[in-house]
Design a protein around this motif. Sequence first.
Motif, PDB file in Angstrom:
ATOM      1  N   PHE A  57      64.775  19.496 -16.623  1.00 48.57           N
ATOM      2  CA  PHE A  57      63.764  18.965 -15.716  1.00 48.57           C
ATOM      3  C   PHE A  57      63.200  17.650 -16.249  1.00 48.57           C
ATOM      4  CE2 PHE A  57      59.605  18.693 -13.701  1.00 48.57           C
ATOM      5  CZ  PHE A  57      59.941  18.949 -12.371  1.00 48.57           C
ATOM      6  N   LYS A  59      64.689  15.397 -17.844  1.00 51.49           N
ATOM      7  CA  LYS A  59      65.664  14.316 -17.664  1.00 51.49           C
ATOM      8  C   LYS A  59      65.655  13.756 -16.247  1.00 51.49           C
ATOM      9  CE  LYS A  59      68.858  15.721 -21.324  1.00 51.49           C
ATOM     10  NZ  LYS A  59      70.228  16.203 -21.649  1.00 51.49           N
ATOM     11  N   GLN A  60      65.021  14.475 -15.338  1.00 51.90           N
ATOM     12  CA  GLN A  60      64.943  14.004 -13.965  1.00 51.90           C
ATOM     13  C   GLN A  60      63.873  12.921 -13.839  1.00 51.90           C
ATOM     14  OE1 GLN A  60      64.478  17.348 -11.311  1.00 51.90           O
ATOM     15  NE2 GLN A  60      65.984  18.578 -12.431  1.00 51.90           N
ATOM     16  N   ARG A  61      63.783  12.333 -12.653  1.00 50.55           N
ATOM     17  CA  ARG A  61      62.849  11.229 -12.415  1.00 50.55           C
ATOM     18  C   ARG A  61      61.409  11.716 -12.546  1.00 50.55           C
ATOM     19  NH1 ARG A  61      62.919   6.263  -9.958  1.00 50.55           N
ATOM     20  NH2 ARG A  61      61.016   5.627  -8.887  1.00 50.55           N
ATOM     21  N   TRP A  62      60.610  11.008 -13.348  1.00 52.70           N
ATOM     22  CA  TRP A  62      59.193  11.333 -13.489  1.00 52.70           C
ATOM     23  C   TRP A  62      58.406  10.613 -12.392  1.00 52.70           C
ATOM     24  CZ3 TRP A  62      56.845  12.225 -18.943  1.00 52.70           C
ATOM     25  CH2 TRP A  62      57.674  13.091 -19.673  1.00 52.70           C
ATOM     26  N   SER A 167      62.114   9.035 -19.605  1.00 50.25           N
ATOM     27  CA  SER A 167      62.341  10.469 -19.405  1.00 50.25           C
ATOM     28  C   SER A 167      63.478  10.967 -20.288  1.00 50.25           C
ATOM     29  CB  SER A 167      62.642  10.754 -17.925  1.00 50.25           C
ATOM     30  OG  SER A 167      63.760   9.995 -17.477  1.00 50.25           O
ATOM     31  N   ASP A 168      64.552  10.180 -20.421  1.00 50.29           N
ATOM     32  CA  ASP A 168      65.684  10.608 -21.258  1.00 50.29           C
ATOM     33  C   ASP A 168      65.286  10.678 -22.731  1.00 50.29           C
ATOM     34  OD1 ASP A 168      67.481  10.969 -19.218  1.00 50.29           O
ATOM     35  OD2 ASP A 168      68.348   8.952 -19.369  1.00 50.29           O
ATOM     36  N   TYR A 285      55.793  14.440 -15.457  1.00 52.22           N
ATOM     37  CA  TYR A 285      56.702  15.383 -14.797  1.00 52.22           C
ATOM     38  C   TYR A 285      55.885  16.368 -13.970  1.00 52.22           C
ATOM     39  CZ  TYR A 285      55.192  17.831 -19.007  1.00 52.22           C
ATOM     40  OH  TYR A 285      54.424  18.377 -20.008  1.00 52.22           O
TER      41      TYR A 285
END
Length: 498
Positions: A57, A59-62, A167-168, A285
């Motif tokens: 989660f 790694k997804q777009r914040w 995020s990564d 997030y």
Amino acid sequence: MKHIFRLTLITTGLAACTAALSVIANPGMSDYERWRAATQQEFQSYLDENDKAFIGFLKQRWEPVDTESGEEEDKAPKPTEIPEAPPADTPTDAPDTTAKEPTPVVTVPVPTPTRLPENTTPETAPRKVRPAPQITGPAANLDFYGHALRLPYNKAMPRAFSSKPSSDAIATAWEALARSDFKPALEQLKATKTSLLLSDWATARLVSDYAQAVTRNADSRIMLSWFMLVKLGYDARLAYNDRLYLLMPADDDVYGVTYFTLGGERYYALPLNGDVRIAGKVYTYGKQHETASRPVAFKMPERFNGEGAIRKRTLSYQEGDKVVDIVVTYPVEQINYLNSMPQLNLPRYPILDLPAATRAELTMQLKPLLQGHSEEVAVNRLLNFVQNAFEYQTDEQQFNAENYLFPLETLHYSASDCEDRAALFSLLVHDLLRLPVVLLDYPGHVAAAVEFTGRVNGDSIVYNGRQYTVTDPTYINARAGMTMPQFAGQSPDVVEVF
């Protein structure tokens, strides 16, 4: 799902066997070193299912959220000059010819005082050092408000975060910490929380101090604090723009602190390592770790006490024709701890009890002044103590900012203002006289009101069907039933405390 679970177990088991074989092949290692190496390799090959889902989660777009500046509880200016009440027409102990119910004689309960060891003066009280746990690897030594602590860490923690925030990068850092041998540190933090009776705020402060001691830069400290707080079950949330920020929800309003709102919940940039100011948007997030849901509970009683050096203060004032000296002692580190807290709702202040030794000292010295008198006279004597034993200054004058004081802080600082005195007075009335008391919150001023057993003349309010007589510990020489002139006729908010 069952097949996936079995596959995970098989994979983990194979990794453990491989680790064990490689360790056995090294004859120079002790039995403990073999066990430790095998266990660590096994752990590093395994990620908790909740961590796996959370990393995915992260790694997804914040999403961007707007931050808001901290609010003030009362923006009205406080009086800088306090009036003095006119003298009583009759002595306080003289009989009142007005027909009314008699007020009972007070019996003051006395707690058993906490005594220092013999031949020890308060200023040189020994510092309590707790036995350090057996730690074989690297450890951080902390002085946590006078408590000497030793907490383990692992090699991943000092470099918890060293990248540009994204995020990564955050997901990668979380995974590195989750794969590391973090559990000894986590268990020691839990044990310390239990042994020192740490509140949620004290726990968060401990985690922040631990991370400060272990890591090499501010973002690494925030990253490690976030990770550990989440593992302790707190709804700690990371956000970033050009740097990292740690925010947490609370069970009560917090003032003067930057926050953002997410899912209807306010997340505060609490001052865990000094004041934090955030301007504009940050990225965060939406979905939290499955094990992390607990806000910081400020409504719960605070039982943690600092240790170490003891300070003594003498408070002098006039009672009739005599000068009364009230001597109090308290741990300096407790003042430092209370000073670390953000500004909270007004009801939080009177209910935070004094350290046992300080409370016992006050009781033993104030008891003779109250014993054998009516409730009204006893309350007036407590009013006189709080009105005249402390210098009056507004928070702006003393601290250059709004700064509500807990009762112990009022005993410590050279000056205090209305809400500080109201909190201390309310605690003393509750503690010594066992009478119900509320706070009266006017724009720019706070007083108190006491529910007497019998009738008392003067100003009063009716709240929830009960009559409370105005008692203002800031209005100099005012007695029960007297309202400070500039607030006469106003209808204050009533704040329940005791």
